[in-house]
Every structure is written in C-alpha cells, then in structure tokens.
Design a protein around this motif. Structure first.
Motif, PDB file in Angstrom:
ATOM      1  N   PHE A 158       0.822  -1.210   0.000  1.00 19.50           N
ATOM      2  CA  PHE A 158       0.000   0.000   0.000  1.00 19.50           C
ATOM      3  C   PHE A 158       0.860   1.267   0.000  1.00 19.50           C
ATOM      4  N   GLN A 159       1.917   1.276   0.811  1.00 22.50           N
ATOM      5  CA  GLN A 159       2.813   2.446   0.852  1.00 22.50           C
ATOM      6  C   GLN A 159       3.456   2.660  -0.513  1.00 22.50           C
ATOM      7  N   SER A 160       3.876   1.573  -1.147  1.00 25.29           N
ATOM      8  CA  SER A 160       4.483   1.667  -2.479  1.00 25.29           C
ATOM      9  C   SER A 160       3.487   2.228  -3.482  1.00 25.29           C
ATOM     10  N   TYR A 161       2.250   1.762  -3.416  1.00 22.57           N
ATOM     11  CA  TYR A 161       1.194   2.260  -4.291  1.00 22.57           C
ATOM     12  C   TYR A 161       0.982   3.754  -4.079  1.00 22.57           C
ATOM     13  N   GLU A 203      -9.032  11.459   2.557  1.00 19.72           N
ATOM     14  CA  GLU A 203      -7.931  11.184   1.630  1.00 19.72           C
ATOM     15  C   GLU A 203      -7.603   9.701   1.595  1.00 19.72           C
ATOM     16  N   LEU A 204      -7.623   9.075   2.759  1.00 18.54           N
ATOM     17  CA  LEU A 204      -7.311   7.642   2.823  1.00 18.54           C
ATOM     18  C   LEU A 204      -8.315   6.842   2.003  1.00 18.54           C
ATOM     19  N   ASP A 205      -9.568   7.235   2.036  1.00 16.93           N
ATOM     20  CA  ASP A 205     -10.593   6.555   1.237  1.00 16.93           C
ATOM     21  C   ASP A 205     -10.235   6.612  -0.245  1.00 16.93           C
ATOM     22  N   ARG A 206      -9.724   7.731  -0.687  1.00 18.77           N
ATOM     23  CA  ARG A 206      -9.324   7.889  -2.095  1.00 18.77           C
ATOM     24  C   ARG A 206      -8.137   6.988  -2.428  1.00 18.77           C
ATOM     25  N   PHE A 207      -7.231   6.815  -1.482  1.00 19.92           N
ATOM     26  CA  PHE A 207      -6.034   6.007  -1.720  1.00 19.92           C
ATOM     27  C   PHE A 207      -6.317   4.511  -1.704  1.00 19.92           C
ATOM     28  N   LEU A 208      -7.398   4.096  -1.091  1.00 16.66           N
ATOM     29  CA  LEU A 208      -7.677   2.667  -0.930  1.00 16.66           C
ATOM     30  C   LEU A 208      -8.084   1.968  -2.221  1.00 16.66           C
ATOM     31  N   ASP A 209      -8.244   2.680  -3.298  1.00 19.92           N
ATOM     32  CA  ASP A 209      -8.625   2.081  -4.568  1.00 19.92           C
ATOM     33  C   ASP A 209      -7.369   1.621  -5.312  1.00 19.92           C
ATOM     34  N   VAL A 210      -6.744   0.524  -4.825  1.00 21.18           N
ATOM     35  CA  VAL A 210      -5.437   0.087  -5.326  1.00 21.18           C
ATOM     36  C   VAL A 210      -5.512  -1.024  -6.366  1.00 21.18           C
ATOM     37  N   GLU A 211      -6.732  -1.428  -6.778  1.00 18.44           N
ATOM     38  CA  GLU A 211      -6.823  -2.638  -7.579  1.00 18.44           C
ATOM     39  C   GLU A 211      -6.572  -2.466  -9.062  1.00 18.44           C
ATOM     40  N   SER A 252       3.408  10.109   3.411  1.00 15.98           N
ATOM     41  CA  SER A 252       2.991  10.171   4.815  1.00 15.98           C
ATOM     42  C   SER A 252       2.705   8.782   5.346  1.00 15.98           C
ATOM     43  N   ASN A 253       2.792   8.634   6.654  1.00 13.31           N
ATOM     44  CA  ASN A 253       2.363   7.392   7.281  1.00 13.31           C
ATOM     45  C   ASN A 253       0.856   7.267   7.112  1.00 13.31           C
ATOM     46  N   GLN A 296      -7.893  -5.441   5.181  1.00 11.25           N
ATOM     47  CA  GLN A 296      -7.953  -5.924   6.561  1.00 11.25           C
ATOM     48  C   GLN A 296      -6.618  -5.702   7.273  1.00 11.25           C
ATOM     49  N   SER A 297      -5.523  -5.883   6.540  1.00 13.87           N
ATOM     50  CA  SER A 297      -4.207  -5.621   7.129  1.00 13.87           C
ATOM     51  C   SER A 297      -4.047  -4.148   7.460  1.00 13.87           C
ATOM     52  N   ILE A 298      -4.486  -3.287   6.545  1.00 13.70           N
ATOM     53  CA  ILE A 298      -4.419  -1.848   6.803  1.00 13.70           C
ATOM     54  C   ILE A 298      -5.290  -1.497   8.001  1.00 13.70           C
ATOM     55  N   SER A 299      -6.465  -2.101   8.060  1.00 20.01           N
ATOM     56  CA  SER A 299      -7.365  -1.866   9.185  1.00 20.01           C
ATOM     57  C   SER A 299      -6.729  -2.288  10.507  1.00 20.01           C
ATOM     58  N   ARG A 300      -6.060  -3.450  10.501  1.00 18.03           N
ATOM     59  CA  ARG A 300      -5.374  -3.929  11.702  1.00 18.03           C
ATOM     60  C   ARG A 300      -4.318  -2.929  12.156  1.00 18.03           C
ATOM     61  N   TYR A 301      -3.528  -2.454  11.186  1.00 16.83           N
ATOM     62  CA  TYR A 301      -2.474  -1.489  11.499  1.00 16.83           C
ATOM     63  C   TYR A 301      -3.068  -0.192  12.063  1.00 16.83           C
ATOM     64  N   LEU A 302      -4.127   0.290  11.406  1.00 16.64           N
ATOM     65  CA  LEU A 302      -4.739   1.542  11.866  1.00 16.64           C
ATOM     66  C   LEU A 302      -5.352   1.383  13.255  1.00 16.64           C
ATOM     67  N   LYS A 303      -5.943   0.230  13.507  1.00 16.74           N
ATOM     68  CA  LYS A 303      -6.510  -0.018  14.840  1.00 16.74           C
ATOM     69  C   LYS A 303      -5.410  -0.005  15.896  1.00 16.74           C
ATOM     70  N   ASP A 304      -4.288  -0.642  15.593  1.00 12.98           N
ATOM     71  CA  ASP A 304      -3.165  -0.657  16.533  1.00 12.98           C
ATOM     72  C   ASP A 304      -2.560   0.730  16.725  1.00 12.98           C
ATOM     73  N   SER A 305      -2.747   1.598  15.711  1.00 18.72           N
ATOM     74  CA  SER A 305      -2.221   2.964  15.781  1.00 18.72           C
ATOM     75  C   SER A 305      -3.251   3.943  16.341  1.00 18.72           C
ATOM     76  N   ASN A 306      -4.396   3.428  16.808  1.00 14.61           N
ATOM     77  CA  ASN A 306      -5.475   4.252  17.357  1.00 14.61           C
ATOM     78  C   ASN A 306      -5.973   5.292  16.360  1.00 14.61           C
TER      79      ASN A 306
END
Length: 161
Positions: free
Chosen positions: A19-22, A40-48, A31-32, A67-77
C-alpha cells in the motif's frame, strides 16, 4: 500486534509495504497511513487497477490487504475503521460490486486453478511411461496420479497423511 501470530504480523507488514508503495508511486504520497485524514485515505484505498485498467489483485486479495491496513490503523489508534465506518462505505460497496461482477463472469476465486485429471491424461501418462513400473520414481508418480484421480487429493500434505 504483540498478541498476533508471526504470520499475521508478516502479512500485515507485507500488505502495508504494498500500500505504501502504491501511494508513493501513484499519488506521490509519503505520509504514514495513520497520519492521513479519512477522506484522503478513502481515495487512496482504490489500489486494484494497474495503469492498463486490468485487475492487479483478486477481490479477496484486496479485502485481505484492506484488513491488514485496518489492523495497522486499529493498533495505531486511528480515528476511523476502514472496514465498518461510514467514511469508507462507498469504497466497500465498490469492492463488493467488483467482486460480484467477477464471480458472475466465472472469475474471481482462483480462476487459474488446475483442471482435474481426465482419462485422456491417464492414457497419455501411460504412453509416455510416466506411470509404469520401471523405476521407483515411476511407481511414486503412479501412486500420486492415482490418488489425485480417484480420491481428489491435491497437495503433498494430503498424500502424506
């Protein structure tokens, strides 16, 4: 992520790198993920999509990446949950529609899966001496092919068990 298995942590890290590479390649965004506002994140999530318009990832792979991004974001509050919050509703609906469309076309889940062995395949194996008792290797081939054909076993673990 301390309580999650090593495989989940490795998958999350790999998906975040994708995702970061995309984001860096397509949007020049460095940015992290957890620092990007939800709109903005919603716009970036269209990676397919690749540049030529063909599917780069299976819909199930995209869901897994999200789901992986969601896991990371949840852990990052992070302030939102990309899998459930209204800010990302349109993105989820789009992915769901693409998934249904591919399924209706007979694509989607493993379209490149191997076809089952046919009688013609068995005859060809015999004609090419792949399944003939001339060596230990050919005997193993015979057992393997017969197990596939008669019992539907596919992986090495199924044969071993």
């Amino acid at each position: 992520m301390e309580q999650e298995s090593k495989n989940i942590c490795r998958k999350t890290k790999s998906d975040l790198n994708i995702f970061q590479s995309y984001m860096k390649t397509k949007h020049n965004e460095t940015s992290n993920i957890d620092e990007i506002p939800p709109q903005e994140l919603d716009r970036f999530l269209d990676v397919e999509r690749q540049t030529n318009g063909t599917m780069k990832y299976e819909p199930t792979s995209l869901k897994s990446i999200k789901q992986s991004i969601s896991r990371y974001l949840k852990d990052s509050n992070y302030q939102c949950n990309i899998m459930t919050d209204d800010e990302f509703y349109k993105n989820r609906q789009t992915l769901s529609a693409k998934f249904k469309n591919l399924k209706s076309l007979g694509l989607g889940n493993k379209p490149n899966a191997a076809d089952p062995i046919t009688d013609d395949d068995i005859n060809e194996f015999y004609s090419k001496n792949v399944m003939i008792a001339t060596s230990p290797r050919s005997l193993i081939n015979t057992i393997y092919i017969n197990n596939n054909y008669h019992f539907g076993q596919r992986g090495v673990t199924e044969h071993y068990n």
